[in-house]
Scaffold this motif. Structure first.
Motif, short mmCIF file in Angstrom:
data_model
loop_
_atom_site.label_atom_id
_atom_site.label_comp_id
_atom_site.label_asym_id
_atom_site.label_seq_id
_atom_site.Cartn_x
_atom_site.Cartn_y
_atom_site.Cartn_z
N ARG A 1 0.87 -1.21 0.06
CA ARG A 1 0.01 -0.23 -0.06
C ARG A 1 0.84 1.29 -0.05
O ARG A 1 0.55 2.13 -0.60
CB ARG A 1 -0.71 -0.02 1.29
N SER A 2 1.94 1.41 0.56
CA SER A 2 2.83 2.42 0.84
C SER A 2 3.42 2.65 -0.60
O SER A 2 3.24 3.94 -0.90
CB SER A 2 3.97 2.16 1.86
N PHE A 3 3.91 1.69 -1.26
CA PHE A 3 4.46 2.12 -2.42
C PHE A 3 3.65 2.73 -3.55
O PHE A 3 3.82 3.47 -4.39
CB PHE A 3 5.66 1.03 -2.95
N LEU A 4 2.42 2.10 -3.43
CA LEU A 4 1.34 2.44 -4.29
C LEU A 4 0.75 4.04 -4.17
O LEU A 4 0.21 4.54 -5.05
CB LEU A 4 0.17 1.53 -4.21
N TYR A 5 1.15 4.38 -2.76
CA TYR A 5 0.75 5.66 -2.55
C TYR A 5 2.05 6.83 -2.46
O TYR A 5 1.92 7.70 -1.57
CB TYR A 5 -0.14 5.78 -1.34
N GLY A 6 3.06 6.49 -3.19
CA GLY A 6 4.09 7.29 -3.31
C GLY A 6 5.34 6.79 -2.28
O GLY A 6 6.48 7.67 -2.39
N GLY A 7 5.19 5.86 -1.78
CA GLY A 7 6.49 5.37 -0.75
C GLY A 7 7.46 4.91 -1.70
O GLY A 7 7.36 4.63 -2.98
N LEU B 1 2.02 -4.67 -9.66
CA LEU B 1 1.31 -3.44 -9.51
C LEU B 1 2.57 -2.32 -9.24
O LEU B 1 2.25 -1.26 -9.63
CB LEU B 1 0.72 -3.46 -8.14
N HIS B 2 3.77 -2.77 -8.92
CA HIS B 2 4.81 -1.69 -9.02
C HIS B 2 5.13 -1.36 -10.37
O HIS B 2 5.46 -0.29 -10.66
CB HIS B 2 6.08 -2.29 -8.28
N LYS B 3 5.13 -2.58 -11.27
CA LYS B 3 5.49 -2.22 -12.69
C LYS B 3 4.33 -0.98 -13.20
O LYS B 3 4.58 -0.44 -13.93
CB LYS B 3 5.43 -3.51 -13.62
N LEU B 4 3.21 -1.48 -12.98
CA LEU B 4 2.11 -0.52 -13.44
C LEU B 4 2.31 0.86 -12.86
O LEU B 4 2.21 1.86 -13.56
CB LEU B 4 0.80 -1.26 -12.97
#
Length: 117
Positions: free
Chosen positions: A23-29, A77-80
């Motif tokens: 969740r963190s990396f998907l919201y800018g982390g 998801l990280h790739k997206l």
């Protein structure tokens, strides 16, 4: 608290941290490559504690498969997200949540069954 309960509680906590990191990396982390690798805390638990103590339990094998599925989803998801497809990456959280729920339910079943023994 028995060793079984402690071991499985450790896995539960590591899993919750894992889900938070997604969740963190998907919201800018920051994306932590090591955390999402075979050297990450959940994978390390499986290769050390999990297989050594509970490798014969069918639920453990299911938990490993679910975690691998989660890891594949997280990497996708990280790739997206990295390619600018942020909305699609955020939509992928539904699959993360669903798979995580299955993981927690399976872990709870294992905990309940082993605690009765």
């Amino acid at each position: 608290m028995e060793i079984v309960q402690l071991d499985l509680q450790q896995l539960r906590i590591k899993h919750i941290l894992y889900k938070s990191k997604v969740r963190s990396f998907l919201y800018g982390g920051t994306f932590d490559t090591a955390f999402f690798s075979a050297a990450g805390p959940v994978d390390t638990w499986f290769t050390t504690v999990g297989k050594a103590r509970y490798g014969h339990e069918p639920e453990l094998q299911q938990l490993e498969r679910l975690h691998q599925k989660l890891n594949n989803i997280a990497l996708d998801l990280h790739k997206l997200y990295s390619s600018g497809q942020i909305e699609q990456a955020h939509d992928g959280l539904k699959e993360v949540n669903y798979t995580s729920d299955l993981f927690i339910a399976t872990l709870s079943e294992l905990d309940k069954r082993l605690s009765k023994v």
